[in-house]
Design a protein around this motif. Sequence first.
Motif, PDB file in Angstrom:
ATOM      1  N   ASP A 187      12.797   2.862  13.943  1.00  0.00           N
ATOM      2  CA  ASP A 187      11.894   3.840  13.217  1.00  0.00           C
ATOM      3  C   ASP A 187      10.651   3.254  12.945  1.00  0.00           C
ATOM      4  O   ASP A 187      10.435   2.009  12.692  1.00  0.00           O
ATOM      5  CB  ASP A 187      12.674   4.168  12.031  1.00  0.00           C
ATOM      6  N   GLN A 188       9.595   4.107  12.835  1.00  0.00           N
ATOM      7  CA  GLN A 188       8.190   3.643  12.508  1.00  0.00           C
ATOM      8  C   GLN A 188       8.301   3.598  10.592  1.00  0.00           C
ATOM      9  O   GLN A 188       8.871   4.746  10.125  1.00  0.00           O
ATOM     10  CB  GLN A 188       6.826   4.549  12.712  1.00  0.00           C
ATOM     11  N   THR A 192       7.070  -1.206  12.941  1.00  0.00           N
ATOM     12  CA  THR A 192       8.032  -0.649  13.706  1.00  0.00           C
ATOM     13  C   THR A 192       9.253  -1.610  13.215  1.00  0.00           C
ATOM     14  O   THR A 192       9.323  -2.774  13.269  1.00  0.00           O
ATOM     15  CB  THR A 192       8.125  -0.650  15.263  1.00  0.00           C
ATOM     16  N   LEU A 193      10.451  -0.880  12.802  1.00  0.00           N
ATOM     17  CA  LEU A 193      11.728  -1.676  12.312  1.00  0.00           C
ATOM     18  C   LEU A 193      12.480  -2.384  13.407  1.00  0.00           C
ATOM     19  O   LEU A 193      12.662  -1.797  14.230  1.00  0.00           O
ATOM     20  CB  LEU A 193      12.669  -0.896  11.496  1.00  0.00           C
ATOM     21  N   SER A 194      12.516  -3.729  13.658  1.00  0.00           N
ATOM     22  CA  SER A 194      12.987  -4.465  14.671  1.00  0.00           C
ATOM     23  C   SER A 194      14.269  -4.852  14.496  1.00  0.00           C
ATOM     24  O   SER A 194      14.788  -5.193  15.661  1.00  0.00           O
ATOM     25  CB  SER A 194      11.943  -5.631  14.826  1.00  0.00           C
ATOM     26  N   ALA A 242       9.031   3.985   3.267  1.00  0.00           N
ATOM     27  CA  ALA A 242       9.142   5.341   3.808  1.00  0.00           C
ATOM     28  C   ALA A 242       9.067   5.388   5.335  1.00  0.00           C
ATOM     29  O   ALA A 242       8.786   4.491   5.892  1.00  0.00           O
ATOM     30  CB  ALA A 242       7.865   6.108   3.278  1.00  0.00           C
ATOM     31  N   ARG A 243      10.120   6.355   5.747  1.00  0.00           N
ATOM     32  CA  ARG A 243      10.168   6.513   7.128  1.00  0.00           C
ATOM     33  C   ARG A 243       9.185   7.708   7.809  1.00  0.00           C
ATOM     34  O   ARG A 243       9.176   8.625   7.137  1.00  0.00           O
ATOM     35  CB  ARG A 243      11.387   6.934   7.486  1.00  0.00           C
ATOM     36  N   MET A 244       8.402   7.240   8.846  1.00  0.00           N
ATOM     37  CA  MET A 244       7.426   8.075   9.423  1.00  0.00           C
ATOM     38  C   MET A 244       8.136   9.268   9.966  1.00  0.00           C
ATOM     39  O   MET A 244       9.049   9.029  10.600  1.00  0.00           O
ATOM     40  CB  MET A 244       6.314   7.692  10.121  1.00  0.00           C
ATOM     41  N   LEU A 245       8.033  10.638   9.887  1.00  0.00           N
ATOM     42  CA  LEU A 245       8.496  11.549  10.365  1.00  0.00           C
ATOM     43  C   LEU A 245       7.442  12.090  11.587  1.00  0.00           C
ATOM     44  O   LEU A 245       6.373  11.905  11.783  1.00  0.00           O
ATOM     45  CB  LEU A 245       8.650  12.668   9.313  1.00  0.00           C
ATOM     46  N   VAL A 298      20.724  -2.938   2.628  1.00  0.00           N
ATOM     47  CA  VAL A 298      20.753  -3.674   3.986  1.00  0.00           C
ATOM     48  C   VAL A 298      19.609  -4.631   3.737  1.00  0.00           C
ATOM     49  O   VAL A 298      18.681  -4.781   2.828  1.00  0.00           O
ATOM     50  CB  VAL A 298      20.255  -2.710   4.912  1.00  0.00           C
ATOM     51  N   GLN A 299      19.286  -5.707   4.829  1.00  0.00           N
ATOM     52  CA  GLN A 299      18.434  -6.445   4.962  1.00  0.00           C
ATOM     53  C   GLN A 299      17.632  -6.158   5.954  1.00  0.00           C
ATOM     54  O   GLN A 299      18.107  -5.955   7.198  1.00  0.00           O
ATOM     55  CB  GLN A 299      18.910  -7.726   5.118  1.00  0.00           C
ATOM     56  N   ILE A 300      16.211  -6.099   5.909  1.00  0.00           N
ATOM     57  CA  ILE A 300      15.127  -5.916   6.979  1.00  0.00           C
ATOM     58  C   ILE A 300      14.236  -7.065   6.985  1.00  0.00           C
ATOM     59  O   ILE A 300      14.001  -7.472   6.003  1.00  0.00           O
ATOM     60  CB  ILE A 300      14.391  -4.542   7.025  1.00  0.00           C
TER      61      ILE A 300
END
Length: 88
Positions: free
Chosen positions: A35-36, A49-51, A85-88, A71-73
């Motif tokens: 996700d962006q 971009t979530l890797s 926020a997640r880009m839609l 969770v961990q990112i």
Amino acid sequence: EGVSKAHRSQYVGNVLSVQDGWAQVEVKNRFAVGDQIEIIHPSGNEIITLSAMRNKKNEAINIIGGAGHTVQIPLDHKYNNALIARML
């Protein structure tokens, strides 16, 4: 300022802490690896971009459901207490 300039995005969580390059995120809405996401923080916003993502047991996961999870990112420590926020 901490204000989202995104055209359309959905609030998905907030950063509780960052340690060793991994942010503890309190999840509010579903998001996934690939996700962006927009990191919203007074020091400035950044879209990445979530890797990767890990669960509480440090296992790699690809998707997290809704609220009630942590969770961990991978994230720079300067984004402690950021909103995500997640880009839609």
